[in-house]
Scaffold this motif. Structure first.
Motif: not given
Length: 112
Positions: A21-45
Motif C-alpha cells: 500500500p505504501d509504494g515500492p521497496t528497494p530492488g523490487s520489480t514493478a508489476r502494477a500501480g494504482g492505474g494498472g499495468d500500463y507502460l505510462s505507469n511503469e515509466i512514472a514508477y
C-alpha cells in the motif's frame, strides 16, 4: 487529485507478486500501480523511484496524471466537437494548469 501509492511488485530476490500500500521497496520489480499495468505507469514508477533514490524528492516535484477519455454529448454521432466535449476538455486543462502551478510553487519554495 489522488496520491495513489499502492503497487504490486516482486520484492528483490522474490518470485511472487506482493501488494504494497505504501509504494515500492528497494530492488523490487514493478508489476502494477494504482492505474494498472500500463507502460505510462511503469515509466512514472521508475522516474519517481530514481528521483527518490537520488534524494531529490524534497526539491524536484514529480507526478503522473491520467486524464479521462473525452466523450461527446448524448446523440452526437456526426460532429467532431460539441459543448460537452469542449466543457470536459476545458475542465481537464484547468486541472492540469492547477497541478503544474502547485508543482512550480513547491519547487520555488524548496529552492529557497
Amino acid at each position: 487529485m489522488y496520491d495513489n501509492t499502492a503497487v504490486t511488485e516482486i520484492p528483490a530476490g522474490g518470485t511472487e507478486p506482493v501488494e504494497r500500500p505504501d509504494g515500492p521497496t528497494p530492488g523490487s520489480t514493478a508489476r502494477a500501480g494504482g492505474g494498472g499495468d500500463y507502460l505510462s505507469n511503469e515509466i512514472a514508477y521508475r522516474a519517481t523511484l530514481l528521483r527518490d533514490r537520488l534524494g531529490l524528492h524534497g526539491t524536484l516535484p514529480g507526478g503522473h496524471v491520467h486524464t479521462p477519455v473525452l466523450e461527446f454529448g448524448a446523440g452526437n454521432t456526426t460532429e467532431v466537437t460539441d459543448p460537452q466535449f469542449v466543457r470536459n476538455r476545458l475542465d481537464i486543462v484547468a486541472q492540469m494548469r492547477a497541478i503544474v502551478a502547485v508543482a512550480v510553487s513547491a519547487s520555488e519554495r524548496a529552492r529557497g
